[in-house]
Design an enzyme around this catalytic site. Sequence first.
Site, short mmCIF file in Angstrom:
data_model
loop_
_atom_site.label_atom_id
_atom_site.label_comp_id
_atom_site.label_asym_id
_atom_site.label_seq_id
_atom_site.Cartn_x
_atom_site.Cartn_y
_atom_site.Cartn_z
N LYS A 190 47.60 33.30 39.28
CA LYS A 190 47.25 32.64 37.90
C LYS A 190 46.31 34.01 37.85
CE LYS A 190 44.53 29.76 35.96
NZ LYS A 190 44.23 30.42 35.00
N GLU A 265 34.96 33.90 46.72
CA GLU A 265 34.37 35.00 45.63
C GLU A 265 33.33 34.14 44.49
OE1 GLU A 265 33.19 36.99 47.69
OE2 GLU A 265 34.84 37.28 49.64
N CYS A 299 29.87 40.68 38.20
CA CYS A 299 29.08 39.96 39.12
C CYS A 299 28.33 40.34 40.21
CB CYS A 299 30.86 38.75 40.38
SG CYS A 299 31.13 39.42 41.41
N GLU A 400 23.23 32.05 36.53
CA GLU A 400 23.77 33.16 36.31
C GLU A 400 23.85 33.13 34.98
OE1 GLU A 400 27.10 33.33 37.13
OE2 GLU A 400 27.13 34.88 38.41
P1 NAD Z 1 35.61 30.24 36.12
O1 NAD Z 1 35.55 29.44 37.75
O2 NAD Z 1 35.74 29.72 35.01
O3 NAD Z 1 37.95 30.69 36.21
C1 NAD Z 1 38.08 31.96 37.33
C2 NAD Z 1 39.46 30.74 37.57
O4 NAD Z 1 39.39 29.63 37.66
C3 NAD Z 1 40.48 30.58 36.52
O5 NAD Z 1 41.56 31.65 36.83
C4 NAD Z 1 40.35 30.04 36.16
O6 NAD Z 1 41.85 29.58 35.06
C5 NAD Z 1 40.59 29.48 37.21
N1 NAD Z 1 40.64 27.86 36.84
C6 NAD Z 1 39.52 27.24 35.94
N2 NAD Z 1 39.61 26.20 36.39
C7 NAD Z 1 39.84 25.67 38.28
C8 NAD Z 1 40.51 24.18 38.71
N3 NAD Z 1 39.56 23.79 38.59
N4 NAD Z 1 41.00 24.49 39.42
C9 NAD Z 1 41.64 26.02 39.85
N5 NAD Z 1 41.22 27.54 39.11
C10 NAD Z 1 40.93 26.87 38.30
O7 NAD Z 1 35.55 31.55 36.03
P2 NAD Z 1 35.56 32.96 35.31
O8 NAD Z 1 34.48 32.57 33.84
O9 NAD Z 1 36.99 32.95 34.96
O10 NAD Z 1 34.53 34.32 35.62
C11 NAD Z 1 33.25 34.45 36.03
C12 NAD Z 1 32.55 34.11 37.43
O11 NAD Z 1 33.33 34.64 37.95
C13 NAD Z 1 31.19 34.38 37.35
O12 NAD Z 1 30.59 33.17 38.12
C14 NAD Z 1 31.11 35.50 37.93
O13 NAD Z 1 29.81 35.79 38.43
C15 NAD Z 1 32.46 35.03 39.28
N6 NAD Z 1 33.10 36.30 39.82
C16 NAD Z 1 32.19 36.84 41.12
C17 NAD Z 1 32.83 37.67 42.13
C18 NAD Z 1 32.91 37.96 43.14
O14 NAD Z 1 33.35 38.71 43.65
N7 NAD Z 1 31.45 37.19 44.17
C19 NAD Z 1 33.32 38.44 40.76
C20 NAD Z 1 33.92 38.42 40.28
C21 NAD Z 1 33.16 37.32 39.27
#
Ligand code: NAD
Length: 499
Positions: A190, A265, A299, A400
């Site tokens: 997804k 992650e 991130c 963050e």
């Molecule tokens: P997000 O948590 O809003 O969404 C990530 C994914 O999860 C999306 O595909 C979203 O549709 C899905 N999602 C949302 N709610 C869900 C649920 N209840 N159940 C299952 N899936 C769900 O994050 P984002 O805004 O897309 O990304 C930014 C975040 O990602 C930041 O916090 C960043 O630090 C983190 N990030 C971490 C790494 C790492 O390697 N640690 C790498 C890249 C991004």
Amino acid sequence: MICQYFFGITNKEMNESKTFKNYINGQWLDASTHDTFEQRNPSRLSEVTGLFPLSSKEDTRLAIEAAQSAFTEWKILSPFARAKYLKKVLALMIERREDIAQIITLENGKIVSDSLGEIDSAIAEMEFQINEGLRLFGETVPVSIDGVFAYTVKEPLGVVSVISPWNFPFNVPVRKIIPALMAGNTCVFKPASLTPQTGYMFTKLFDEGGIPAGVLNMITGLGSVVGNILVTDPRIKAISFTGSTEVGMGIHQKASVNATRTQLELGGKNATVILEDADIDLAVKAVTRAAFACSGQWCTSTSRAIVVKKVAQEFIEKLVKATNAIIVGDGFDQNAGMGPVCGTDQFENIKKYIESGKKEGAILLAGGNEVRNNHLKEGCFIEPTIFVGVKPDMKIAQEEIFGPVLSVITVENFEEAIKVSNDIVFGLSSSIFTNNLKHAMTFVQQTEVGFTHVNLMTSLKEPQLPFGGIKESGVGMPEAGKTGIEFFIKYKTVYMKYS
Ligand code: NAD
């Protein structure tokens, strides 16, 4: 230019040409309800870049079913046969590098050179993980019983789900899906709703590369609907998720109901420490790049610079100068050094943090405003922003922000720098600039993160090394390196009496 992509066609034609589908069991399908959601270009919010299936729970279950059926054949293929399929996909990826970069910039906003960098990084990770899949060695182990031979084999888990974020919409799926498939699993993917066309471009490579039906399935829609089924369906044997700490922690709880393996992650608040004996120019270059590239939405972005008093003035002056030289613009503009932030939620959230920094008494030395000049007012542009005089307990130093906002914290000495850098819930990446070996080694030993750096920026990573955080930045085995594929296998121990 990507804006010419939809030029000269009617609205109806535009909607038809821009409507994308799910990929389930080797077929491109609408959502069963035919509902869609739209994605908008963050550089120009009036531009709808595509319509995507707003999939239902049933659609998601269908994708899981397809992956479950495909698992029977895929798991017994030799890794060399799996590699053959994936090498075809890799060749297409290399061929389409420029086209994919355009779509990443269109949806995410990052400048084209950073989109190309993301794809190059994905290509390197894919090459490494294909080869790792050919090295899934077991062990032969001496046992205490005569005539018994014992060994271990590594086996796939089954159907795994991959849920990815919008900030690295191409590289993150590669980092997760390639090791999953090489290990013999099948997958439901997804993509994030802010970058679904990049997910489509990625999946299309597999379709055209001839991957057997059901081995990789892609489905778009709400995290609370599609994502939730991908986390709670008992047929899912592992979840690899990258995203926010808040959503990740919720997934961790839900996954425990079926004892599903998780690799999460999550967020970061990465610190760079600058000591008095540092090469200040080198530190300024690294911090400026890691704080503002992709508008601070890595991130691994540096969001805290912790500098000792003795060199604070020199560091800050040079940092502000380098930051003010960054040209903010549309990611397709070759002069731009920084694009918009990805979407209106990000935009509003970052502005709130800037207000919070001001309210809490931090001093704004660069940026701090949304960009309102010329055509940029139609997009989500925020100036690269530096706060100094930040206290370690302020919100802008603890939470963050995920935007182009850097908090500079001045400390008395090395010991205080370590304490401040660790005094936080996150633990993804860190870095120190110093020429003192003892300080470098002590920092490496004491920094509470998944990966750290000496005289390098917080974002540096290589495919052959593990990539993941600790504390609230990560749960489970890190991605990439050897652990990248290890997450997707289970061990079987075999005792064989032969005489
Ligand atoms: P997000 O948590 O809003 O969404 C990530 C994914 O999860 C999306 O595909 C979203 O549709 C899905 N999602 C949302 N709610 C869900 C649920 N209840 N159940 C299952 N899936 C769900 O994050 P984002 O805004 O897309 O990304 C930014 C975040 O990602 C930041 O916090 C960043 O630090 C983190 N990030 C971490 C790494 C790492 O390697 N640690 C790498 C890249 C991004």
